[in-house]
Design a protein around this motif. Structure first.
Motif, PDB file in Angstrom:
ATOM      1  N   GLU A   1       0.863  -1.178   0.000  1.00 35.60           N
ATOM      2  CA  GLU A   1       0.000   0.000   0.000  1.00 35.60           C
ATOM      3  C   GLU A   1       0.901   1.230   0.000  1.00 35.60           C
ATOM      4  OE1 GLU A   1      -3.170  -0.321  -0.425  1.00 35.60           O
ATOM      5  OE2 GLU A   1      -3.169  -2.507  -0.167  1.00 35.60           O
ATOM      6  N   LYS A   2       0.311   2.405  -0.177  1.00 36.56           N
ATOM      7  CA  LYS A   2       1.126   3.618  -0.240  1.00 36.56           C
ATOM      8  C   LYS A   2       1.971   3.815   1.013  1.00 36.56           C
ATOM      9  CE  LYS A   2      -1.668   6.415  -3.418  1.00 36.56           C
ATOM     10  NZ  LYS A   2      -2.416   7.688  -3.575  1.00 36.56           N
ATOM     11  N   ASP A   3       1.420   3.426   2.167  1.00 35.82           N
ATOM     12  CA  ASP A   3       2.126   3.665   3.432  1.00 35.82           C
ATOM     13  C   ASP A   3       2.888   2.439   3.934  1.00 35.82           C
ATOM     14  OD1 ASP A   3      -0.052   2.136   4.048  1.00 35.82           O
ATOM     15  OD2 ASP A   3      -0.736   3.362   5.733  1.00 35.82           O
ATOM     16  N   THR A   4       3.062   1.431   3.068  1.00 41.56           N
ATOM     17  CA  THR A   4       3.869   0.270   3.463  1.00 41.56           C
ATOM     18  C   THR A   4       5.357   0.637   3.444  1.00 41.56           C
ATOM     19  OG1 THR A   4       2.266  -1.229   2.431  1.00 41.56           O
ATOM     20  CG2 THR A   4       4.430  -2.135   2.960  1.00 41.56           C
ATOM     21  N   PRO A   5       6.091   0.401   4.521  1.00 40.19           N
ATOM     22  CA  PRO A   5       7.531   0.669   4.491  1.00 40.19           C
ATOM     23  C   PRO A   5       8.266  -0.312   3.561  1.00 40.19           C
ATOM     24  CG  PRO A   5       6.735   0.552   6.756  1.00 40.19           C
ATOM     25  CD  PRO A   5       5.646   0.003   5.881  1.00 40.19           C
ATOM     26  N   LEU A   6       9.071   0.219   2.652  1.00 36.62           N
ATOM     27  CA  LEU A   6       9.953  -0.643   1.858  1.00 36.62           C
ATOM     28  C   LEU A   6      11.069  -1.205   2.727  1.00 36.62           C
ATOM     29  CD1 LEU A   6      10.347   1.543  -1.358  1.00 36.62           C
ATOM     30  CD2 LEU A   6       8.863  -0.454  -1.043  1.00 36.62           C
ATOM     31  N   ALA A   7      11.456  -0.428   3.735  1.00 38.95           N
ATOM     32  CA  ALA A   7      12.476  -0.842   4.710  1.00 38.95           C
ATOM     33  C   ALA A   7      12.584   0.227   5.770  1.00 38.95           C
ATOM     34  CB  ALA A   7      13.832  -1.035   4.025  1.00 38.95           C
TER      35      ALA A   7
END
Length: 438
Positions: free
Chosen positions: A393-399
């Motif tokens: 989702e837009k607010d999912t952390p990539l890391a």
């Protein structure tokens, strides 16, 4: 007839096959510096272009082994087996594999290297543990292997010293990638360690030195055939390095990841697959189990029942680290002052990585080195890296980025966004173990 390095160079330059005695003389000259740096460079370039037969590669490997101390383990009454990885990003397998194998009844004198370029080094990770003696004397090394079953240390100057000079010259003459020279470099040190058997993890992909399957298989075959030719039973797995192996990349962060893995708090699935596959190969190579299926079950049991974790904690303590390291790693591991999430910014799926760029972003944070003598910042790195196929989702952390400064944080965010490929459709996810040799 007296030894003439230029004639050996000429023979190889013109595609001829070298006599084992000539190879041995050249390596002796490499060690005592009677062969000049220019002659070593010319020999390396001749091999780079002309290659070597298996018998030449065996002779080169054995000669490099014999340039220094060759260890034996008469005090150890169980099979002595080790593993070597060709290097990647988020590859902290050794930290779990050595104690798993030890808990299953093997002796694992694991002599590891430091990171260079985009790849992390096991030795740098272990040195993130306060007090840990990564370069013990021979007596302490032997004592810890005998009492704990494993010790992860750095290469001493007495093991295959000719390789150190040879590699330094190869590194500045664009001849590192030669398969026979890579083979001799890796195996000379392992043969000198007095192993009864060896298991190799040959990485393949955009985060590995061998970026395609053909080259990875070529190296794996060379390593297995030359090792066996030199008298050491060896198998190799080719494993995927088209994404970070663990969900962490750095030093202290990869140690914390390994602690979570050993204690059962969290285990990355691809990391578990590779670790158990290599452990199974080690147990079969050491003669402790008849097949990899049974060996995998035994390795998993040592992980689940906590005996592998106990071995790791004992190894750390006996090599000078904290007695309670496994119980309270956060008290001992250095942390970066800034920890910030880099958000995906759009919906979709993680479809791929530029894995080498991930490794280089850690180097630029200070967690790796571009020259052998550079210092390393153990605290910085990346955590919560997502496996390929993850829905975003837009607010999912990539890391999460662990940095020293806002400037580092900003630069790493840009690098991370460029290195993570996001698409609208879920990708096919490949197996992490791509092949086996031996």
């Amino acid at each position: 007839m007296s030894f003439l390095p230029q004639e050996i160079i000429r023979t190889k330059r013109d595609g001829g096959e070298l006599d084992p005695a000539d190879i041995a003389a050249f390596i002796r000259g490499l060690g005592d510096e009677s062969v000049s740096e220019g002659q070593v460079a010319a020999f390396a370039m001749a091999v780079f272009f002309q290659g070597m037969s298996r018998s030449e590669a065996v002779a080169l490997t054995v000669s490099m082994r014999d340039s220094g101390e060759v260890m034996s383990w008469p005090e150890i009454d169980c099979p002595v087996v080790d593993k070597h990885s060709t290097g990647g990003v988020g590859d902290n397998v050794s930290l779990m594999l050595a104690p798993i194998a030890a808990a299953c009844g093997l002796a694992v004198p694991m002599i590891s290297g430091r990171g260079l370029g985009h790849t992390g080094g096991t030795l740098d990770k272990m040195e993130a543990i306060p007090g840990y003696t990564a370069m013990p004397d021979s007596a302490l090394f032997r004592k810890v292997v005998a009492s704990t079953g494993c010790a992860i240390i750095g290469q001493t100057g007495n093991l295959a010293p000719a390789d150190k000079r040879f590699y330094g010259i190869r590194d500045v003459t664009a001849t590192v990638e030669s398969v026979p020279l890579i083979t001799a470099s890796i195996l000379s040190k392992k043969l000198a360690a007095g192993l009864g058997a060896l298991v190799l993890d040959v990485k393949c992909g955009n985060g590995a030195f061998m970026d395609n399957l053909d080259r990875a298989n070529e190296l794996a075959r060379s390593l297995v055939e030359v090792a066996v030719g030199a008298g050491m039973p060896t198998t190799a797995l080719v494993t995927d390095m088209n994404q970070p192996l663990a969900s962490a990349a750095g030093n202290a962060v990869e140690v914390r990841n390994a602690v979570d893995f050993l204690t059962g708090k969290a285990r990355d699935s691809r990391l578990l697959d590779v670790t158990l596959a290599l452990a199974a190969e080690m147990l079969v190579s050491g003669g402790l189990t008849p097949n990899v299926g049974e060996a995998r079950i035994r390795a998993l049991a040592a992980l689940v029942d906590g005996s592998a974790a106990e071995r790791f904690n004992k190894m750390v303590a006996e090599l000078g680290g904290p007695l309670d390291f496994l119980a309270d790693p956060d008290r001992h591991l250095e942390t970066a002052p800034i920890v910030s999430a880099c958000l995906a910014g759009r919906q979709g799926y993680v479809t791929g990585y530029d894995t080498r760029a991930i490794g280089l972003s850690v180097v630029e944070l200070g967690g790796g080195r571009t020259r052998p003598g550079d210092p390393v910042d153990h605290a910085v790195g990346l955590t919560q890296l997502l496996p390929i196929g993850t829905r975003l989702e837009k607010d999912t952390p990539l890391a999460l980025i662990h940095a020293r400064s806002d400037n580092q944080l900003s630069a790493t965010e840009k690098q991370l966004r460029a290195a993570v490929r996001i698409g609208d459709a879920a990708p096919q996810v490949s197996s992490v173990v791509l092949g086996r040799h031996g």
